[in-house]
Design an enzyme around this catalytic site. Sequence first.
Site, PDB file in Angstrom:
ATOM      1  N   LYS A 153      55.239 -10.246  15.221  1.00  0.00           N
ATOM      2  CA  LYS A 153      56.486 -10.981  14.994  1.00  0.00           C
ATOM      3  C   LYS A 153      57.477 -10.775  16.142  1.00  0.00           C
ATOM      4  CE  LYS A 153      55.215 -12.988  11.264  1.00  0.00           C
ATOM      5  NZ  LYS A 153      54.973 -14.453  11.263  1.00  0.00           N
TER       6      LYS A 153
ATOM      7  N   SER B  39      60.148 -12.564  11.746  1.00  0.00           N
ATOM      8  CA  SER B  39      60.464 -11.673  10.623  1.00  0.00           C
ATOM      9  C   SER B  39      61.494 -10.659  11.091  1.00  0.00           C
ATOM     10  CB  SER B  39      59.202 -10.931  10.168  1.00  0.00           C
ATOM     11  OG  SER B  39      59.523  -9.891   9.258  1.00  0.00           O
TER      12      SER B  39
ATOM     13  N   GLY C 149      50.646 -22.773   6.686  1.00  0.00           N
ATOM     14  CA  GLY C 149      50.960 -21.830   5.612  1.00  0.00           C
ATOM     15  C   GLY C 149      51.858 -22.483   4.590  1.00  0.00           C
TER      16      GLY C 149
ATOM     17  N   TYR D 158      51.583  -6.319  12.314  1.00  0.00           N
ATOM     18  CA  TYR D 158      52.479  -7.380  11.849  1.00  0.00           C
ATOM     19  C   TYR D 158      53.797  -7.353  12.617  1.00  0.00           C
ATOM     20  CZ  TYR D 158      55.402 -10.182   8.716  1.00  0.00           C
ATOM     21  OH  TYR D 158      56.256 -11.133   8.201  1.00  0.00           O
TER      22      TYR D 158
ATOM     23  N   ASN E 276      54.099 -21.366  10.402  1.00  0.00           N
ATOM     24  CA  ASN E 276      54.429 -20.388   9.365  1.00  0.00           C
ATOM     25  C   ASN E 276      53.238 -19.553   8.919  1.00  0.00           C
ATOM     26  OD1 ASN E 276      56.011 -19.281   6.986  1.00  0.00           O
ATOM     27  ND2 ASN E 276      54.437 -20.463   5.900  1.00  0.00           N
TER      28      ASN E 276
ATOM     29  N   SER F 263      51.192 -24.058   1.639  1.00  0.00           N
ATOM     30  CA  SER F 263      50.742 -24.295   0.263  1.00  0.00           C
ATOM     31  C   SER F 263      51.483 -23.470  -0.776  1.00  0.00           C
ATOM     32  CB  SER F 263      49.236 -24.021   0.154  1.00  0.00           C
ATOM     33  OG  SER F 263      48.949 -22.658   0.439  1.00  0.00           O
ATOM     34  N   ARG F 264      52.292 -22.505  -0.344  1.00  0.00           N
ATOM     35  CA  ARG F 264      52.998 -21.665  -1.311  1.00  0.00           C
ATOM     36  C   ARG F 264      54.120 -20.914  -0.585  1.00  0.00           C
ATOM     37  NH1 ARG F 264      47.734 -18.241  -1.333  1.00  0.00           N
ATOM     38  NH2 ARG F 264      48.121 -16.764   0.349  1.00  0.00           N
TER      39      ARG F 264
END
Length: 264
Positions: free
Chosen positions: A170, A150, A20, A166, A97, A22-23
């Site tokens: 986490k 998270s 994850g 989600y 990530n 790339s941004r």
Amino acid sequence: MSRKIQQLFDLTGKTALVTGGSRGLGLQMAHALGEAGARVMLSSRKAEDLEQAAAELQAAGIQADWIAADCAKEDETRGLADQTLARFGRVDILLNNAGASWGVPAEEHPVAAWDKVMNLNVRGYFILAQQIANGCMIKQRGGRIINIASIAALNGNPVGMKTLAYNTSKTAVIGFTRTLAAEWGRYGITVNAICPGFFRTKLSNGLIDSLGEDHMKAGAPLQRLGDDEDLKGITLLYASDAGKHITGQWLAVDGGVSVVLGAA
């Protein structure tokens, strides 16, 4: 004689794999590792995004490469590990990530969406960690694994947030981190987690916009959202010898939001 602080945080000669990457938060953490001297392998699903991210790192003087892979798919995850080891020879730092979310009330949550989130956010972390550990970390008697959890793992949702899968994933990441740390400590591998709060990322922009940025800032003791450098310090601590005696731990980087929610 003990090392100086600059030496403890130095990652020169180390290699890092960031999923994850790339941004957003992944790219921020990749910058932290590269700025400390590590060579960085970025991965995410889209080659175009990765190419741009790697160019950004390279422009900052960081050695960076990329491999496109979907870590929700076992064959691509294993291929990512194998290709990274083939190119770099070893991985000293694994930063798990890559992640997904799904916003829908629990009573309406599709099972397929639940599986999608769990496959990427939990199963993918396990497969990649196991592959990298067996491929090099156990043999080299050392390594750093950093899992991104998270603050959603720490408490129930505020009103307006409907992210059951989600949050559950986490929470699982924290349990995975602590259990893996207990098992792999004998190999010199540390395993720790970061629990980010609210940052402006593609994953959270919709939620921030729907609840209102000013409202979300007001709910944090520090009265702000996370920015593009707030994860750098903890990432470097976990990845470097400065954190060599820390394992099985998680830290919330959230402006104090989890403190307020935990007291509610």
